[in-house]
Design a protein around this motif. Structure first.
Motif, mmCIF file in Angstrom:
data_model
loop_
_atom_site.group_PDB
_atom_site.id
_atom_site.type_symbol
_atom_site.label_atom_id
_atom_site.label_comp_id
_atom_site.label_asym_id
_atom_site.label_seq_id
_atom_site.Cartn_x
_atom_site.Cartn_y
_atom_site.Cartn_z
ATOM 1 N N SER A 1 -18.426 21.870 7.405
ATOM 2 C CA SER A 1 -18.832 20.964 6.331
ATOM 3 C C SER A 1 -18.547 21.597 4.964
ATOM 4 C CB SER A 1 -20.312 20.621 6.460
ATOM 5 O OG SER A 1 -20.741 19.822 5.378
ATOM 6 N N GLU A 2 -18.800 22.889 4.845
ATOM 7 C CA GLU A 2 -18.525 23.589 3.582
ATOM 8 C C GLU A 2 -17.016 23.649 3.323
ATOM 9 O OE1 GLU A 2 -20.363 27.399 3.270
ATOM 10 O OE2 GLU A 2 -22.329 26.672 3.921
ATOM 11 N N ILE A 3 -16.232 23.885 4.362
ATOM 12 C CA ILE A 3 -14.779 23.969 4.214
ATOM 13 C C ILE A 3 -14.213 22.647 3.718
ATOM 14 C CG2 ILE A 3 -12.587 24.247 5.448
ATOM 15 C CD1 ILE A 3 -14.071 26.871 4.965
ATOM 16 N N ILE A 4 -14.698 21.535 4.268
ATOM 17 C CA ILE A 4 -14.209 20.221 3.862
ATOM 18 C C ILE A 4 -14.526 19.952 2.391
ATOM 19 C CG2 ILE A 4 -14.547 17.731 4.160
ATOM 20 C CD1 ILE A 4 -12.702 19.024 6.195
ATOM 21 N N LYS A 5 -15.727 20.292 1.963
ATOM 22 C CA LYS A 5 -16.096 20.102 0.552
ATOM 23 C C LYS A 5 -15.202 20.950 -0.357
ATOM 24 C CE LYS A 5 -20.952 18.925 1.384
ATOM 25 N NZ LYS A 5 -22.364 19.365 1.234
ATOM 26 N N LEU A 6 -14.952 22.174 0.070
ATOM 27 C CA LEU A 6 -14.105 23.065 -0.722
ATOM 28 C C LEU A 6 -12.673 22.547 -0.762
ATOM 29 C CD1 LEU A 6 -13.598 25.657 -2.262
ATOM 30 C CD2 LEU A 6 -13.501 26.876 -0.072
ATOM 31 N N LYS A 7 -12.186 22.062 0.357
ATOM 32 C CA LYS A 7 -10.832 21.508 0.430
ATOM 33 C C LYS A 7 -10.686 20.324 -0.525
ATOM 34 C CE LYS A 7 -7.787 19.058 3.659
ATOM 35 N NZ LYS A 7 -7.648 18.504 5.027
ATOM 36 N N GLU A 8 -11.646 19.421 -0.503
ATOM 37 C CA GLU A 8 -11.594 18.251 -1.381
ATOM 38 C C GLU A 8 -11.664 18.662 -2.851
ATOM 39 O OE1 GLU A 8 -14.830 15.928 0.046
ATOM 40 O OE2 GLU A 8 -13.690 15.074 1.726
ATOM 41 N N TYR A 9 -12.457 19.674 -3.142
ATOM 42 C CA TYR A 9 -12.587 20.138 -4.533
ATOM 43 C C TYR A 9 -11.268 20.714 -5.041
ATOM 44 C CZ TYR A 9 -14.130 22.975 -8.501
ATOM 45 O OH TYR A 9 -14.271 23.539 -9.752
ATOM 46 N N LEU A 10 -10.645 21.607 -4.283
ATOM 47 C CA LEU A 10 -9.388 22.211 -4.720
ATOM 48 C C LEU A 10 -8.267 21.178 -4.763
ATOM 49 C CD1 LEU A 10 -9.501 25.642 -2.839
ATOM 50 C CD2 LEU A 10 -9.870 25.228 -5.267
ATOM 51 N N ALA A 11 -8.300 20.201 -3.856
ATOM 52 C CA ALA A 11 -7.278 19.160 -3.837
ATOM 53 C C ALA A 11 -7.310 18.305 -5.096
ATOM 54 C CB ALA A 11 -7.453 18.278 -2.601
ATOM 55 N N SER A 12 -8.452 18.244 -5.761
ATOM 56 C CA SER A 12 -8.585 17.413 -6.965
ATOM 57 C C SER A 12 -7.971 18.053 -8.206
ATOM 58 C CB SER A 12 -10.067 17.121 -7.234
ATOM 59 O OG SER A 12 -10.762 18.293 -7.659
ATOM 60 N N SER A 13 -7.501 19.291 -8.094
ATOM 61 C CA SER A 13 -6.996 20.000 -9.276
ATOM 62 C C SER A 13 -5.680 19.427 -9.774
ATOM 63 C CB SER A 13 -6.840 21.493 -8.984
ATOM 64 O OG SER A 13 -5.964 21.702 -7.888
ATOM 65 N N ARG A 14 -4.775 19.039 -8.851
ATOM 66 C CA ARG A 14 -3.482 18.474 -9.246
ATOM 67 C C ARG A 14 -3.031 17.474 -8.183
ATOM 68 N NH1 ARG A 14 0.971 22.022 -11.870
ATOM 69 N NH2 ARG A 14 1.262 19.987 -12.835
ATOM 70 N N PRO A 15 -2.610 16.279 -8.566
ATOM 71 C CA PRO A 15 -2.342 15.229 -7.583
ATOM 72 C C PRO A 15 -0.918 15.131 -7.059
ATOM 73 C CG PRO A 15 -2.322 14.278 -9.771
ATOM 74 C CD PRO A 15 -2.650 15.739 -9.943
ATOM 75 N N THR A 16 0.055 15.800 -7.684
ATOM 76 C CA THR A 16 1.451 15.531 -7.349
ATOM 77 C C THR A 16 2.060 16.549 -6.387
ATOM 78 O OG1 THR A 16 1.745 14.463 -9.500
ATOM 79 C CG2 THR A 16 3.744 15.073 -8.318
#
Length: 364
Positions: free
Chosen positions: A86-101
């Motif tokens: 659950s923590e890994i998924i939250k972290l993944k989503e957070y880092l993924a939001s840094s740049r979309p392209t």
């Protein structure tokens, strides 16, 4: 190879210091005036470094994200798999939001996610160790990928040729060699004496600050030009090929790269100059049908109006359109150079063939 060139090749833009639980990056926003390495301890610092382009270049972003996942996992206090994941998924989503392209960002995050899921029967501590190995593998694979792109790209060149490149897709954007600059570096090692024209690449000047910097340090013959001078050097007959990197390749061959790339491609087509995209397979997104489906990041207007000036150089409150990338239509692309070979149109078929070749090939 000169000592200076060796020093350039030894630059590491993304380093894991596991002992101190730090991600160390070369702050590329300060080059070429200052060489500063930042020590990032928190996920917020890693997110900011990716967003602010302190670490940049699709492969380097992916490596930074992978190390970010590992460091977040290492700090986890969870003792059971479900809580840990659950923590890994939250972290993944957070880092993924840094740049979309840049697809490498999501590719690396997905690899780390898959690493956790395929080892779910192990203890949390063992999974943490597996994540460390996976992040290290991503970096080591990138070195092999870039060298391979360089070797394939060099088969398209002859000694003494003039090459034009846009943005920075070199040593500073990867683990080693780069993508678009890899054929140039491999050619330099083999005495090709290539002559490179580097677009300054407005508005963030990655060509002026980074490409010109690293090629010059490596002893490559490089000339810096403003973006709107590309047509002039092409018309003069000084350019025999264009090499660029990319942040995402769609299934039909449309390619997203730093803003201004599509204009270079159109010019190259007009002057009958081959235009090559250097693309690790990690940047090829077969789930994305065409360039129309690529999300283009838009950045702050200050990058255009005042970032590089002592005083603001545009009227106050002027509207600014500042996309970070544009899409080059596949019809302008002569070939896409991957670590498994060079593909040409029709890309909807040839890109699938590259992945078949990848599945049947032993990597580094």
């Amino acid at each position: 190879m000169t000592d200076i060139a060796k020093n350039v090749y030894n630059i590491e833009t993304v380093i894991l210091d596991d002992t101190h639980s730090e991600l160390i990056i070369l702050d590329q926003t300060l080059l070429p005036a200052e060489t500063v390495f930042l020590k990032l301890k928190t996920q917020e610092e890693i997110w900011e470094a990716i967003y602010k382009l302190r670490v940049r270049g699709a492969p380097a972003i992916g490596i930074a994200a992978a190390y970010g996942i590992y460091l977040g996992a290492k700090a986890s206090k969870a003792t059971d798999y479900d809580g840990f994941y659950s923590e890994i998924i939250k972290l993944k989503e957070y880092l993924a939001s840094s740049r979309p392209t840049a697809v490498n960002l999501f590719w690396a995050l997905d690899r780390m996610d898959e690493c956790v899921k395929r080892n779910k029967e192990k203890t949390v501590n063992d999974i943490k160790f597996d994540l460390l190995k996976e992040s290290q593998n991503i970096k080591q694979e990138d070195i092999w990928v870039c060298r391979s792109i360089g070797e394939y790209g060099l088969t398209l060149l002859k000694p003494g040729m003039g090459i034009l490149t846009h943005c920075n897709a070199g040593q500073l954007a990867t683990s080693k060699y780069g993508t678009a600059l890899a054929p140039i570096y491999v050619g330099h090692e083999k005495g090709y004496n290539l002559k490179v024209f580097a677009d300054e690449t407005r508005p963030l000047l990655q060509g002026a600050r980074l490409t010109a910097y690293e090629l010059n340090k490596a002893g490559v013959d490089v000339t810096l030009i403003c973006d709107n001078m590309a047509s002039a050097v092409m018309k003069n007959g000084w350019v025999q090929a264009v090499f660029v990197g990319c942040d995402r390749v769609a299934a039909n061959g449309d390619t997203a790269n730093k803003i201004g790339t599509s204009g270079v491609a159109i010019l190259a087509k007009n002057y009958n100059i081959p235009f090559y995209v250097c693309a690790p397979t990690s940047t090829i997104d077969l789930s994305c049908a065409s360039g129309k489906d690529i999300c283009i990041e838009e950045r702050k207007p200050e990058e255009v109006t005042e970032m590089w000036y002592e005083k603001r150089m545009a009227p106050k409150d002027i509207k600014v359109f500042n996309p970070a990338f544009d899409v080059t239509d596949e019809k302008f692309i002569t070939g896409i150079i991957t670590e498994y070979g060079i593909v040409k149109a029709p890309y909807s078929e040839s890109l699938k063939e590259i992945f078949k070749r990848k599945r049947g090939t032993v990597q580094w």
